[in-house]
Design an enzyme around this catalytic site. Structure first.
Site, PDB file in Angstrom:
ATOM      1  N   ASP A  54       0.868  -1.181   0.000  1.00  0.00           N
ATOM      2  CA  ASP A  54       0.000   0.000   0.000  1.00  0.00           C
ATOM      3  C   ASP A  54       0.909   1.235   0.000  1.00  0.00           C
ATOM      4  O   ASP A  54       2.111   1.125   0.241  1.00  0.00           O
ATOM      5  CB  ASP A  54      -0.888   0.006   1.257  1.00  0.00           C
ATOM      6  CG  ASP A  54      -1.758   1.251   1.340  1.00  0.00           C
ATOM      7  OD1 ASP A  54      -2.302   1.670   0.299  1.00  0.00           O
ATOM      8  OD2 ASP A  54      -1.865   1.838   2.435  1.00  0.00           O
ATOM      9  N   SER A  55       0.321   2.382  -0.245  1.00  0.00           N
ATOM     10  CA  SER A  55       1.089   3.624  -0.170  1.00  0.00           C
ATOM     11  C   SER A  55       1.580   3.876   1.258  1.00  0.00           C
ATOM     12  O   SER A  55       2.509   4.645   1.462  1.00  0.00           O
ATOM     13  CB  SER A  55       0.210   4.786  -0.616  1.00  0.00           C
ATOM     14  OG  SER A  55      -0.992   4.787   0.124  1.00  0.00           O
ATOM     15  N   CYS A  95      -4.086  -1.190  -2.133  1.00  0.00           N
ATOM     16  CA  CYS A  95      -4.257   0.255  -2.204  1.00  0.00           C
ATOM     17  C   CYS A  95      -5.223   0.500  -3.359  1.00  0.00           C
ATOM     18  O   CYS A  95      -4.980   0.037  -4.484  1.00  0.00           O
ATOM     19  CB  CYS A  95      -2.907   0.905  -2.485  1.00  0.00           C
ATOM     20  SG  CYS A  95      -2.990   2.675  -2.826  1.00  0.00           S
ATOM     21  N   GLU A 151      -5.668   8.609   9.857  1.00  0.00           N
ATOM     22  CA  GLU A 151      -4.284   8.511  10.339  1.00  0.00           C
ATOM     23  C   GLU A 151      -4.148   9.160  11.721  1.00  0.00           C
ATOM     24  O   GLU A 151      -3.408   8.693  12.566  1.00  0.00           O
ATOM     25  CB  GLU A 151      -3.334   9.218   9.369  1.00  0.00           C
ATOM     26  CG  GLU A 151      -3.342   8.605   7.994  1.00  0.00           C
ATOM     27  CD  GLU A 151      -2.014   7.989   7.590  1.00  0.00           C
ATOM     28  OE1 GLU A 151      -0.999   8.323   8.200  1.00  0.00           O
ATOM     29  OE2 GLU A 151      -2.028   7.177   6.648  1.00  0.00           O
ATOM     30  N   CYS A 197     -11.316   3.106  -0.428  1.00  0.00           N
ATOM     31  CA  CYS A 197      -9.999   3.581   0.002  1.00  0.00           C
ATOM     32  C   CYS A 197      -9.643   2.785   1.254  1.00  0.00           C
ATOM     33  O   CYS A 197     -10.516   2.550   2.105  1.00  0.00           O
ATOM     34  CB  CYS A 197     -10.059   5.076   0.313  1.00  0.00           C
ATOM     35  SG  CYS A 197      -8.546   5.713   1.062  1.00  0.00           S
ATOM     36  N   HIS A 239      -8.254   3.498   3.903  1.00  0.00           N
ATOM     37  CA  HIS A 239      -8.424   4.154   5.205  1.00  0.00           C
ATOM     38  C   HIS A 239      -9.876   4.209   5.667  1.00  0.00           C
ATOM     39  O   HIS A 239     -10.139   4.397   6.842  1.00  0.00           O
ATOM     40  CB  HIS A 239      -7.899   5.590   5.144  1.00  0.00           C
ATOM     41  CG  HIS A 239      -6.413   5.686   5.134  1.00  0.00           C
ATOM     42  ND1 HIS A 239      -5.641   5.121   4.146  1.00  0.00           N
ATOM     43  CD2 HIS A 239      -5.555   6.284   6.006  1.00  0.00           C
ATOM     44  CE1 HIS A 239      -4.369   5.386   4.402  1.00  0.00           C
ATOM     45  NE2 HIS A 239      -4.291   6.095   5.516  1.00  0.00           N
TER      46      HIS A 239
HETATM   47  N1  DGL Z   1      -4.053   3.742   0.195  1.00  0.00           N
HETATM   48  C1  DGL Z   1      -4.709   4.793  -0.516  1.00  0.00           C
HETATM   49  C2  DGL Z   1      -5.951   4.227  -1.231  1.00  0.00           C
HETATM   50  O1  DGL Z   1      -6.498   3.206  -0.849  1.00  0.00           O
HETATM   51  C3  DGL Z   1      -5.103   5.927   0.398  1.00  0.00           C
HETATM   52  C4  DGL Z   1      -3.941   6.771   0.873  1.00  0.00           C
HETATM   53  C5  DGL Z   1      -3.217   7.469  -0.260  1.00  0.00           C
HETATM   54  O2  DGL Z   1      -3.745   8.433  -0.843  1.00  0.00           O
HETATM   55  O3  DGL Z   1      -2.111   7.032  -0.577  1.00  0.00           O
HETATM   56  O4  DGL Z   1      -6.395   4.791  -2.191  1.00  0.00           O
END
Ligand code: DGL
Length: 280
Positions: A10-11, A73, A152, A184, A186
């Site tokens: 993931d990012s 992600c 976060e 997403c 999060h």
């Molecule tokens: N992990 C990203 C997503 O699911 C969210 C956080 C980001 O913008 O990197 O799109």
């Protein structure tokens, strides 16, 4: 027989919500998680940049001998999945297709809402995936970028979270969606306030659970499942110093992370580059 691990990236920390479901569904499997914490967020970046980052990570995880890669992600799944599937000789699973499948299965009114980052919504990846399954379904999308920092920060059930959710979602609700995809990584952390605003009649779809089911299916079909009596080990890598990842990650995972190591992806594959992992 040496069993290979499942790679997940993931990012940043958000993909831990997917890891959690994979571990719940397949406790016998080893996992290697990479959070690109030095370059998060992806949701505000161009598709070209997200593809470049995703390829670097996929290459790194593949070099650690994984048997399947989960793109945990939504943004990377939306813009880089096809490239990774084409380039890697192992199964690559994204989070969009499983979430779309679930949404198409649960909607009764045929009106589905999708929320995600600006990049995910801009790519129309969910709309296309849902319409591939059932072209009759109407899809309404909305980018909710502020949900990422709120999750976060752990501001998930206070007035700021409630007000933000209400501003983002009131319009979607008014359009009569009966299903809302949390597109997403999060957003499952903010499930309570999202559910409060959307009301009882709206089913929230969390791509994480559906993705874990897909991973189990693919490993089963390819005879790659580790025997059920085994107990998996979990390794974590990040591209920035691990402290923040550990703090937020424990909350996302709902437990304690194991050791987290820092890795420099920029040096990977370069001659003389170390790609070394440093202990926290
Ligand atoms: N992990 C990203 C997503 O699911 C969210 C956080 C980001 O913008 O990197 O799109």
């Amino acid at each position: 027989m040496a069993w290979k691990a499942i790679g997940i990236f993931d990012s940043g920390v958000g993909g831990l919500t997917v890891l959690k479901e994979v571990v719940k569904a397949l406790p016998q499997e080893d996992t290697i998680y990479l959070g690109d914490t030095a370059r998060v967020p992806y949701g505000t970046k161009s598709p070209e940049t997200v593809v470049r980052y995703s390829r670097q990570i996929a290459e790194y995880l593949f070099s650690r001998d994984i048997k399947l890669l989960v793109v945990a992600c939504n943004t990377a799944s939306a813009v880089a999945l096809a490239t990774l599937q084409r380039e890697l000789p192992i199964p690559v699973v994204g989070v969009i297709e499983p979430g779309a499948r679930r949404a198409a299965a649960v909607t009764r009114s045929g009106k589905v809402g999708v929320i995600g980052t600006a990049a995910t919504v801009g790519s129309s990846a969910y709309t296309k995936a849902i319409k591939r399954i059932n072209p009759e379904i109407q899809v309404v999308t909305r980018a909710c970028p502020l949900f990422v920092p709120l999750a976060e920060e752990g501001w998930v059930e206070n007035e700021v979270a409630r007000l933000t959710a209400s501003i983002y979602l009131t319009d979607l609700k008014a359009q009569g969606v009966d299903t809302l995809v949390l597109g997403c990584t999060h957003y499952p952390i903010l499930k309570e306030v999202i559910a409060e605003v959307m009301g009882d009649g709206v089913t929230l779809v969390d791509s994480a659970q559906e993705t874990a089911r897909t991973v189990a299916e693919i490993l089963g079909e390819n005879a790659l499942l580790r025997p059920a009596e085994e107990v998996g080990n979990h390794h974590y890598f990040v591209t920035d110093v691990p402290a923040g990842f550990i703090r937020v990650g424990n909350r996302f995972l709902g437990g304690r992370l194991g050791d987290v190591y820092q890795v420099n992806l920029e040096d990977e594959g370069k001659e003389g580059g170390s790609g070394e992992e440093e202990e926290p």
